[in-house]
Structure formats: structure tokens, C-alpha cells
Design a protein around this motif. Structure first.
Motif, short mmCIF file in Angstrom:
data_model
loop_
_atom_site.label_atom_id
_atom_site.label_comp_id
_atom_site.label_asym_id
_atom_site.label_seq_id
_atom_site.Cartn_x
_atom_site.Cartn_y
_atom_site.Cartn_z
N LYS A 105 -14.92 -15.41 4.27
CA LYS A 105 -16.25 -15.52 3.71
C LYS A 105 -17.12 -14.33 4.09
O LYS A 105 -18.14 -14.05 3.45
CB LYS A 105 -16.92 -16.82 4.18
CG LYS A 105 -16.39 -18.08 3.51
CD LYS A 105 -16.93 -19.35 4.15
CE LYS A 105 -18.41 -19.49 3.97
NZ LYS A 105 -18.81 -19.68 2.56
N ASP A 113 -14.40 -20.02 -0.54
CA ASP A 113 -15.45 -20.96 -0.12
C ASP A 113 -14.92 -22.40 -0.07
O ASP A 113 -15.26 -23.16 0.84
CB ASP A 113 -16.64 -20.89 -1.09
CG ASP A 113 -17.43 -19.60 -0.93
OD1 ASP A 113 -17.28 -18.95 0.12
OD2 ASP A 113 -18.19 -19.26 -1.84
N TYR A 141 -21.79 -23.90 -0.84
CA TYR A 141 -20.81 -23.94 -1.94
C TYR A 141 -21.39 -24.64 -3.16
O TYR A 141 -21.26 -24.16 -4.30
CB TYR A 141 -19.55 -24.65 -1.45
CG TYR A 141 -18.45 -24.75 -2.48
CD1 TYR A 141 -17.83 -23.62 -3.00
CD2 TYR A 141 -18.03 -26.00 -2.94
CE1 TYR A 141 -16.82 -23.72 -3.93
CE2 TYR A 141 -17.02 -26.10 -3.88
CZ TYR A 141 -16.42 -24.96 -4.38
OH TYR A 141 -15.41 -25.06 -5.32
#
Length: 229
Positions: free
Chosen positions: A112, A81, A59
Motif C-alpha cells: 500500500k 487494498d 477501501y
């Protein structure tokens, strides 16, 4: 490397992240087992900690590499995220029993996969290209649900006031009938109500077919564009 492309490192990283996502979802599911062995729960916690650290690094890297950082942070994928790691950090040092709703947000990790799976990319593009038709379908469906609730209310209110006391109470019957689920907990007993239900069921069959056709057509167009490229 963090962006999906044709390089070997990128493909390996994508596969690695997808594997971690699947493991984290399995861990989330195992943790719901009652009377789980404390040692097992501790091992699962450390595995989850490792996964969260990797997701956190990913991230941060994405924010660092993004040209428009704020745009990424508030984008759909950026929020996914963030939601994939945020519940873990919030729960540190806090009684998890009071944060079960937040722990549930960990399930967002499965979204994701959208970033790393090319097949899902085609599906997302198909949804985007057909969003106007899908929104129109949703709008029409909501109108039909309300119309069904009003209709069955007038047919069944006097015969079954406990189930059809208002249009709002009748919405449950409208939803399960239009979706052809039919749980059997609420059903018409009057002749008019049964005839009305027959027509609503016919409409419900059409409602199920429409989004399938819309999405199938959009997916076909998306795949055709891929072949042309």
C-alpha cells in the motif's frame, strides 16, 4: 483527501496511512515470536483490529469515489487494498493455525506504500516505461538458465548422477550459478564442467548488470520529465 495531492489534509492522511502500514508490518513480525505473552498478543490483536478498520474505511471510500468502480476493484492497487484487509476478516472465528497461509497475505499491506510514496511512484513509472526491455531480459535469462542446465547435465551427469540426474535437477545449479550466489551444495567436479561453469559465471555477472542499467536509465528519464514539468 484519500488521493495523494499537494493539500495538507491529503499529505497528513498519506503519512497517517503509511505509519499504520509500518505498525501493521511490525505487529505481523512480532506475532511470529514463539511463546509470546497472551496479554501482549491480545494487545497486538486490538491494534491490528484498529488498523484494519481504518484500511477498510479507506477501501470503501476509494470505491465510493472511483469513477469506474469495477475498474478500481480489479486494478492492481485495488487488489492490494483488498488483500491488506481480507485475511483479517476471513480469520475471524476460525483457528488461525489453519489459516497461517492466509495470514501471510497481510504482508500485502506493505505494498500500500506504493500509493502514498512519490519516490515509489517514480520507480513504478520507470518499471512501466521499461517493461518491454525487462520482459525481453527475463525471456533471455530463462533461455540462458535452461541452456546452462542442459550444458552442466551433459558434463556432470556421469560423474555426479545424484545431483545431475536430469535437466530438471540441474536447473537448481543453473539458477544459483547464473545469479552468482553459489551456495556450494552442488558444484562441478569434471574439467569440462568447471570450464563450462567459468563461462556461465561470466555470463551471470553480465546478467546482474543489465537490469540495473535498464532501471537506472528509466528512473533518470522519469526524473527528467518531472524536472521539465
Amino acid at each position: 483527501m484519500v488521493e495523494l495531492n499537494n493539500s495538507k489534509r491529503s499529505k497528513f492522511f498519506a503519512l497517517f496511512i503509511q505509519l499504520l502500514i509500518l505498525i501493521s508490518i511490525i505487529i505481523f513480525s512480532i506475532e511470529t515470536i514463539p511463546d509470546l505473552n497472551p496479554h501482549t498478543r491480545k494487545v497486538l490483536h486490538y491494534i491490528d483490529l484498529f488498523i484494519v478498520i481504518i484500511f477498510t474505511i479507506e477501501y470503501i471510500l476509494r470505491i465510493y469515489l472511483a469513477r469506474h468502480k469495477l475498474r478500481f476493484v480489479f486494478s492492481l492497487l485495488g487488489l492490494i487494498d483488498l488483500l491488506a484487509i481480507l485475511p483479517f476478516y476471513i480469520s475471524i472465528g476460525v483457528d488461525l493455525r489453519a489459516l497461517r497461509a492466509l495470514r501471510f497475505l497481510s504482508i500485502f499491506r506493505i505494498f500500500k506504500l506504493i500509493r502514498y510514496n512519490r519516490a515509489i511512484h517514480h520507480f513504478v513509472r520507470a518499471i512501466r516505461s521499461a517493461k518491454e526491455e525487462i520482459l525481453l531480459f527475463i525471456f533471455v535469462t530463462l533461455i540462458l538458465i535452461f541452456f546452462s542446465a542442459v550444458g552442466i547435465y551433459y558434463f556432470e551427469h556421469e560423474a555426479q548422477p545424484e545431483y545431475f540426474s536430469s535437466v530438471f535437477e540441474s536447473l537448481w545449479w543453473a539458477v544459483i550459478t547464473l545469479t552468482t550466489v553459489g551456495y556450494g551444495d552442488v558444484y562441478p567436479v569434471t574439467v569440462g564442467g568447471r570450464v563450462f561453469t567459468f563461462f556461465i559465471l561470466m555470463i551471470g555477472l553480465g546478467i546482474i548488470a543489465i537490469p540495473t542499467a535498464i532501471i537506472s536509465s528509466a528512473l533518470t528519464k522519469s526524473m527528467d520529465r518531472k524536472v521539465e514539468k
